[in-house]
Enzyme design. Sequence first.
Site, PDB file in Angstrom:
ATOM      1  N   SER A 151       0.849  -1.197   0.000  1.00  0.00           N
ATOM      2  CA  SER A 151       0.000   0.000   0.000  1.00  0.00           C
ATOM      3  C   SER A 151       0.881   1.242   0.000  1.00  0.00           C
ATOM      4  O   SER A 151       1.602   1.468  -0.966  1.00  0.00           O
ATOM      5  CB  SER A 151      -0.942  -0.026   1.220  1.00  0.00           C
ATOM      6  OG  SER A 151      -1.807   1.081   1.202  1.00  0.00           O
ATOM      7  N   THR A 152       0.875   2.024   1.081  1.00  0.00           N
ATOM      8  CA  THR A 152       1.654   3.262   1.134  1.00  0.00           C
ATOM      9  C   THR A 152       3.139   2.991   0.901  1.00  0.00           C
ATOM     10  O   THR A 152       3.742   2.184   1.591  1.00  0.00           O
ATOM     11  CB  THR A 152       1.478   3.941   2.506  1.00  0.00           C
ATOM     12  OG1 THR A 152       0.092   4.048   2.798  1.00  0.00           O
ATOM     13  CG2 THR A 152       2.114   5.321   2.501  1.00  0.00           C
ATOM     14  N   HIS A 209      -2.799  -1.015  -3.140  1.00  0.00           N
ATOM     15  CA  HIS A 209      -3.919  -0.114  -2.862  1.00  0.00           C
ATOM     16  C   HIS A 209      -3.745   1.135  -3.717  1.00  0.00           C
ATOM     17  O   HIS A 209      -2.814   1.906  -3.520  1.00  0.00           O
ATOM     18  CB  HIS A 209      -3.942   0.282  -1.384  1.00  0.00           C
ATOM     19  CG  HIS A 209      -4.226  -0.860  -0.462  1.00  0.00           C
ATOM     20  ND1 HIS A 209      -4.055  -0.774   0.902  1.00  0.00           N
ATOM     21  CD2 HIS A 209      -4.660  -2.122  -0.698  1.00  0.00           C
ATOM     22  CE1 HIS A 209      -4.380  -1.922   1.467  1.00  0.00           C
ATOM     23  NE2 HIS A 209      -4.747  -2.759   0.514  1.00  0.00           N
ATOM     24  N   MET A 264       0.114   0.944   5.103  1.00  0.00           N
ATOM     25  CA  MET A 264      -0.613   1.267   6.321  1.00  0.00           C
ATOM     26  C   MET A 264      -1.690   0.219   6.583  1.00  0.00           C
ATOM     27  O   MET A 264      -2.278  -0.325   5.654  1.00  0.00           O
ATOM     28  CB  MET A 264      -1.248   2.650   6.173  1.00  0.00           C
ATOM     29  CG  MET A 264      -1.780   3.256   7.452  1.00  0.00           C
ATOM     30  SD  MET A 264      -2.416   4.923   7.146  1.00  0.00           S
ATOM     31  CE  MET A 264      -0.938   5.754   6.580  1.00  0.00           C
ATOM     32  N   ASP A 280      -3.992  -5.068   6.088  1.00  0.00           N
ATOM     33  CA  ASP A 280      -4.438  -5.859   4.941  1.00  0.00           C
ATOM     34  C   ASP A 280      -3.320  -6.806   4.509  1.00  0.00           C
ATOM     35  O   ASP A 280      -2.163  -6.404   4.380  1.00  0.00           O
ATOM     36  CB  ASP A 280      -4.824  -4.942   3.778  1.00  0.00           C
ATOM     37  CG  ASP A 280      -5.443  -5.699   2.613  1.00  0.00           C
ATOM     38  OD1 ASP A 280      -6.000  -6.778   2.850  1.00  0.00           O
ATOM     39  OD2 ASP A 280      -5.356  -5.199   1.482  1.00  0.00           O
TER      40      ASP A 280
END
Length: 361
Positions: free
Chosen positions: A181-182, A208, A301, A304
Amino acid sequence: MVVKVLVVDDSSFFRRRVSEIITQDPLLTVIDTAQNGREAVEKAIALRPDVITMDIEMPIMDGISAVREIMAKSPTPILMFSSLTQDGAKATLDALDAGALDFLPKKFEDIARDKDEAVRLLQQRVKEISRKRFLLATSVRSKMPDTIVKASERSDLQRSSPASIPKRSGKVYQLVAIGTSTGGPVALQNVLTKLPGNFSHPILLIQHMPATFTAAFATRLNGLCQISVKEAEDGDLLRPGCAYLAPGGRQMMLEGRGTGVRIRIVDGNEKINYKPCVDITFASAAKAYSDKVLAIVLTGMGSDGRDGARLLKEQGSTIWAQDEASCVVYGMPQAVAKAGIASESLPLDRVAQRILMELGR
């Protein structure tokens, strides 16, 4: 310690709006604002903020050029604000390449169900990336010539002895799956560009990312990598040497077994926070490939990927996580590591090397 933020945007309304949101959190404070990239560079050097929020399209100097100059002169965690268009996607990816750590849409309603959730998300992103100021400084120093940085001063991330590198397990794999993600766009580029064109397995990528971004991101990766990279489409038959990026706004699942596995792209449950969701794809891979998956959770973050990784491990598959020091946000990898699911914790720069070693390359 209060996080000091510099807000950069050519719109006085947006500068005020972002500043108001940030200062609602007692752990955040806006130390100044700037209305173009040139001002941003000057104030970044003079004020030494902990985080900068940056618009992309500005007069005098655009956001991408400003990011590049700030990272060269005064490395600072930067959060970009982007429009959710194809042009906005390309510009945002350019900003991430230039050194920005993360991005959010300028229209807050595109990232949250309500105003309160959007406020919390922006505040959380700022606080999370503020923790990486030291990592950015270390990264810049690691790229300097040996005559400038002494070997004894280099980060442990750049030092590794043969004894510290695990040996190949001898397991047989049919699939590599990576969730992030991030910080993921840069992390995935770091890993995938090091893989050879004759890579022997298909790769699933779950990042994401908004729906308008994934096609541009897949195209960019395909142009940089020796392997093929594409945005996954419903019905794609998995083939070796190709990485399939889950499309934003939908879920990527697998159907079938062995050499006949195909990708299914579905809308999924509206109650699920992430689209695409790492847990869903990992769980689907566990059903399709059982113990023959090498799954890796990179920077991001939240948590998940943890539940899906647990299902994979229960089937006998292998789970790795990126280490804390090299993550932009040590959330997703930490969730996997704390649950005792990951068998290895790896610095980002060694992930590709370790994949090739494990697969017997």
